[in-house]
Design an enzyme around this catalytic site. Structure first.
Site, PDB file in Angstrom:
ATOM      1  N   ARG A 290      48.726  37.961  40.874  1.00 20.48           N
ATOM      2  CA  ARG A 290      48.805  38.882  39.734  1.00 20.48           C
ATOM      3  C   ARG A 290      49.849  39.994  39.981  1.00 20.48           C
ATOM      4  O   ARG A 290      50.727  39.837  40.812  1.00 20.48           O
ATOM      5  CB  ARG A 290      47.398  39.406  39.421  1.00 20.48           C
ATOM      6  CG  ARG A 290      46.446  38.256  39.005  1.00 20.48           C
ATOM      7  CD  ARG A 290      45.079  38.725  38.626  1.00 20.48           C
ATOM      8  NE  ARG A 290      45.121  39.582  37.435  1.00 20.48           N
ATOM      9  CZ  ARG A 290      44.092  40.323  37.023  1.00 20.48           C
ATOM     10  NH1 ARG A 290      42.942  40.281  37.693  1.00 20.48           N
ATOM     11  NH2 ARG A 290      44.201  41.063  35.945  1.00 20.48           N
TER      12      ARG A 290
ATOM     13  N   ARG B 158      35.521  41.447  28.682  1.00 22.13           N
ATOM     14  CA  ARG B 158      36.869  41.823  29.138  1.00 22.13           C
ATOM     15  C   ARG B 158      37.689  40.577  29.492  1.00 22.13           C
ATOM     16  O   ARG B 158      37.220  39.695  30.216  1.00 22.13           O
ATOM     17  CB  ARG B 158      36.804  42.791  30.334  1.00 22.13           C
ATOM     18  CG  ARG B 158      36.383  42.155  31.638  1.00 22.13           C
ATOM     19  CD  ARG B 158      36.329  43.115  32.811  1.00 22.13           C
ATOM     20  NE  ARG B 158      37.614  43.609  33.250  1.00 22.13           N
ATOM     21  CZ  ARG B 158      37.894  43.938  34.499  1.00 22.13           C
ATOM     22  NH1 ARG B 158      36.979  43.834  35.455  1.00 22.13           N
ATOM     23  NH2 ARG B 158      39.072  44.401  34.812  1.00 22.13           N
TER      24      ARG B 158
ATOM     25  N   ASP C 260      36.933  54.460  53.670  1.00 19.93           N
ATOM     26  CA  ASP C 260      36.325  55.374  54.645  1.00 19.93           C
ATOM     27  C   ASP C 260      34.802  55.282  54.628  1.00 19.93           C
ATOM     28  O   ASP C 260      34.155  55.396  55.677  1.00 19.93           O
ATOM     29  CB  ASP C 260      36.770  56.815  54.370  1.00 19.93           C
ATOM     30  CG  ASP C 260      38.206  57.070  54.823  1.00 19.93           C
ATOM     31  OD1 ASP C 260      38.784  56.196  55.497  1.00 19.93           O
ATOM     32  OD2 ASP C 260      38.743  58.146  54.506  1.00 19.93           O
TER      33      ASP C 260
ATOM     34  N   GLU D 160      35.008  41.344  51.032  1.00 19.86           N
ATOM     35  CA  GLU D 160      35.673  41.736  49.776  1.00 19.86           C
ATOM     36  C   GLU D 160      35.759  40.505  48.866  1.00 19.86           C
ATOM     37  O   GLU D 160      36.182  39.443  49.317  1.00 19.86           O
ATOM     38  CB  GLU D 160      37.082  42.237  50.109  1.00 19.86           C
ATOM     39  CG  GLU D 160      37.945  42.546  48.913  1.00 19.86           C
ATOM     40  CD  GLU D 160      39.414  42.823  49.307  1.00 19.86           C
ATOM     41  OE1 GLU D 160      39.776  42.597  50.485  1.00 19.86           O
ATOM     42  OE2 GLU D 160      40.177  43.244  48.430  1.00 19.86           O
TER      43      GLU D 160
ATOM     44  N   ARG E  51      48.376  45.053  42.231  1.00 18.51           N
ATOM     45  CA  ARG E  51      47.105  44.482  42.722  1.00 18.51           C
ATOM     46  C   ARG E  51      47.244  43.894  44.122  1.00 18.51           C
ATOM     47  O   ARG E  51      46.294  43.303  44.651  1.00 18.51           O
ATOM     48  CB  ARG E  51      46.593  43.408  41.760  1.00 18.51           C
ATOM     49  CG  ARG E  51      46.204  43.942  40.405  1.00 18.51           C
ATOM     50  CD  ARG E  51      45.576  42.879  39.522  1.00 18.51           C
ATOM     51  NE  ARG E  51      45.765  43.213  38.127  1.00 18.51           N
ATOM     52  CZ  ARG E  51      44.965  44.021  37.417  1.00 18.51           C
ATOM     53  NH1 ARG E  51      43.902  44.552  37.967  1.00 18.51           N
ATOM     54  NH2 ARG E  51      45.219  44.293  36.156  1.00 18.51           N
TER      55      ARG E  51
ATOM     56  N   ASN F 250      33.021  44.002  45.425  1.00 16.12           N
ATOM     57  CA  ASN F 250      34.175  43.828  44.546  1.00 16.12           C
ATOM     58  C   ASN F 250      34.475  45.222  43.991  1.00 16.12           C
ATOM     59  O   ASN F 250      33.860  45.656  43.011  1.00 16.12           O
ATOM     60  CB  ASN F 250      33.869  42.848  43.410  1.00 16.12           C
ATOM     61  CG  ASN F 250      35.082  42.653  42.505  1.00 16.12           C
ATOM     62  OD1 ASN F 250      36.085  43.366  42.622  1.00 16.12           O
ATOM     63  ND2 ASN F 250      34.983  41.690  41.595  1.00 16.12           N
TER      64      ASN F 250
ATOM     65  N   PRO G 122      34.323  49.318  38.759  1.00 11.16           N
ATOM     66  CA  PRO G 122      34.515  49.582  37.336  1.00 11.16           C
ATOM     67  C   PRO G 122      34.861  48.349  36.510  1.00 11.16           C
ATOM     68  O   PRO G 122      35.622  47.491  36.951  1.00 11.16           O
ATOM     69  CB  PRO G 122      35.679  50.586  37.308  1.00 11.16           C
ATOM     70  CG  PRO G 122      36.325  50.480  38.638  1.00 11.16           C
ATOM     71  CD  PRO G 122      35.250  50.091  39.597  1.00 11.16           C
ATOM     72  N   ASN G 123      34.267  48.307  35.336  1.00 11.66           N
ATOM     73  CA  ASN G 123      34.523  47.276  34.313  1.00 11.66           C
ATOM     74  C   ASN G 123      33.910  45.911  34.618  1.00 11.66           C
ATOM     75  O   ASN G 123      34.019  45.005  33.796  1.00 11.66           O
ATOM     76  CB  ASN G 123      36.031  47.128  34.032  1.00 11.66           C
ATOM     77  CG  ASN G 123      36.654  48.448  33.608  1.00 11.66           C
ATOM     78  OD1 ASN G 123      36.199  49.043  32.639  1.00 11.66           O
ATOM     79  ND2 ASN G 123      37.642  48.927  34.336  1.00 11.66           N
TER      80      ASN G 123
ATOM     81  N   TYR H 262      38.715  36.503  33.521  1.00 10.79           N
ATOM     82  CA  TYR H 262      37.428  36.672  34.214  1.00 10.79           C
ATOM     83  C   TYR H 262      36.329  35.730  33.726  1.00 10.79           C
ATOM     84  O   TYR H 262      35.232  35.744  34.273  1.00 10.79           O
ATOM     85  CB  TYR H 262      36.965  38.130  34.086  1.00 10.79           C
ATOM     86  CG  TYR H 262      37.960  39.098  34.696  1.00 10.79           C
ATOM     87  CD1 TYR H 262      38.174  39.124  36.070  1.00 10.79           C
ATOM     88  CD2 TYR H 262      38.705  39.965  33.904  1.00 10.79           C
ATOM     89  CE1 TYR H 262      39.096  39.988  36.641  1.00 10.79           C
ATOM     90  CE2 TYR H 262      39.628  40.846  34.461  1.00 10.79           C
ATOM     91  CZ  TYR H 262      39.826  40.852  35.824  1.00 10.79           C
ATOM     92  OH  TYR H 262      40.738  41.709  36.387  1.00 10.79           O
TER      93      TYR H 262
ATOM     94  N   HIS I  81      42.592  48.840  44.715  1.00 11.43           N
ATOM     95  CA  HIS I  81      44.024  49.115  44.850  1.00 11.43           C
ATOM     96  C   HIS I  81      44.349  50.605  44.990  1.00 11.43           C
ATOM     97  O   HIS I  81      45.514  50.962  45.095  1.00 11.43           O
ATOM     98  CB  HIS I  81      44.751  48.532  43.631  1.00 11.43           C
ATOM     99  CG  HIS I  81      44.243  47.175  43.228  1.00 11.43           C
ATOM    100  ND1 HIS I  81      44.278  46.086  44.074  1.00 11.43           N
ATOM    101  CD2 HIS I  81      43.633  46.730  42.096  1.00 11.43           C
ATOM    102  CE1 HIS I  81      43.738  45.037  43.464  1.00 11.43           C
ATOM    103  NE2 HIS I  81      43.339  45.403  42.266  1.00 11.43           N
TER     104      HIS I  81
ATOM    105  N   HIS J  60      37.007  39.045  44.911  1.00  8.41           N
ATOM    106  CA  HIS J  60      37.637  39.204  43.599  1.00  8.41           C
ATOM    107  C   HIS J  60      37.435  37.933  42.810  1.00  8.41           C
ATOM    108  O   HIS J  60      37.647  36.830  43.345  1.00  8.41           O
ATOM    109  CB  HIS J  60      39.130  39.521  43.729  1.00  8.41           C
ATOM    110  CG  HIS J  60      39.359  40.790  44.470  1.00  8.41           C
ATOM    111  ND1 HIS J  60      39.124  42.019  43.903  1.00  8.41           N
ATOM    112  CD2 HIS J  60      39.718  41.012  45.756  1.00  8.41           C
ATOM    113  CE1 HIS J  60      39.358  42.950  44.813  1.00  8.41           C
ATOM    114  NE2 HIS J  60      39.712  42.370  45.941  1.00  8.41           N
ATOM    115  N   ILE J  61      37.045  38.096  41.556  1.00  6.25           N
ATOM    116  CA  ILE J  61      36.803  36.942  40.690  1.00  6.25           C
ATOM    117  C   ILE J  61      38.122  36.212  40.437  1.00  6.25           C
ATOM    118  O   ILE J  61      38.195  34.993  40.506  1.00  6.25           O
ATOM    119  CB  ILE J  61      36.165  37.431  39.367  1.00  6.25           C
ATOM    120  CG1 ILE J  61      34.784  38.038  39.657  1.00  6.25           C
ATOM    121  CG2 ILE J  61      36.067  36.287  38.344  1.00  6.25           C
ATOM    122  CD1 ILE J  61      34.215  38.875  38.521  1.00  6.25           C
ATOM    123  N   SER J  62      39.163  36.980  40.154  1.00  9.89           N
ATOM    124  CA  SER J  62      40.484  36.396  39.897  1.00  9.89           C
ATOM    125  C   SER J  62      41.268  36.296  41.209  1.00  9.89           C
ATOM    126  O   SER J  62      40.886  36.899  42.217  1.00  9.89           O
ATOM    127  CB  SER J  62      41.247  37.278  38.907  1.00  9.89           C
ATOM    128  OG  SER J  62      41.536  38.538  39.494  1.00  9.89           O
TER     129      SER J  62
ATOM    130  N   ALA K 298      39.162  47.759  40.187  1.00 11.52           N
ATOM    131  CA  ALA K 298      40.430  48.503  40.221  1.00 11.52           C
ATOM    132  C   ALA K 298      40.513  49.461  41.418  1.00 11.52           C
ATOM    133  O   ALA K 298      41.617  49.750  41.908  1.00 11.52           O
ATOM    134  CB  ALA K 298      40.619  49.272  38.926  1.00 11.52           C
TER     135      ALA K 298
END
Ligand code: DQA
Length: 145
Positions: free
Chosen positions: A107, A17, A87, A98, A111, A74, A9-10, A22, A80, A100-102, A77
């Site tokens: 953070r 955003r 699963d 996995e 997170r 990625n 999402p997002n 980001y 978390h 993550h950009i940030s 949200a």
């Protein structure tokens, strides 16, 4: 080699955003970057982005039937919160990284939990868009042995 890049999402809102976190580049810029890199290293790459948890689960399941060799994910949200994504990855048993950009480790407390991390053989955080390219490298190495 077939690699699927899944974004949660997002991530479609990249460029709009929180650009201080980001960056200013868009989701389409991210896709172009990955496509060009995949072409260079001769990897077949496909993409999926959704704001819906169930749609992400469906896509992970579909990867099994599509004979995908590796997944870059990625979960945004849902990283978390989602046992369902964990699963799904366990169900298909396809090697996954996995991303993550940030740098989520620096953070908020909420997170610091990642459910998919229990499955993914590697996690890459805080490298911006390049993290996706490093994830493809890691999958290539893992799959080719
Ligand atoms: C993110 C980090 C997550 O905590 C956040 O919810 C996102 C993006 C990242 O790429 O840095 O949406 O996964």
């Amino acid at each position: 080699m077939k690699i699927l890049v899944i974004n949660g999402p997002n991530i479609n809102m990249l460029g709009v955003r929180e650009p201080d976190i980001y960056g200013k580049s868009t989701y389409n810029d991210l896709i172009d970057l990955i496509k060009n890199y995949a072409k260079e290293i001769d990897v077949n790459v496909s993409f999926f982005q959704s704001n819906h948890e169930g749609a992400l689960v469906d896509e992970i399941q579909k990867a099994y039937f599509d004979k995908i060799d590796g997944i870059v994910i990625n979960p945004a949200a849902y990283t978390h919160t989602s046992v369902a994504l964990l699963d799904a990855l366990k169900s298909v048993n396809i090697p996954a990284v996995e991303v993550h950009i940030s740098d989520v480790s620096k953070r908020e407390d909420f997170r610091q939990i990642s459910y998919v991390r229990n499955y993914c053989f590697k996690t890459i955080c805080g490298l911006g868009f390049d993290g996706y390219l490093r994830a493809i490298d890691a999958l290539k190495e893992k799959i080719n042995g």
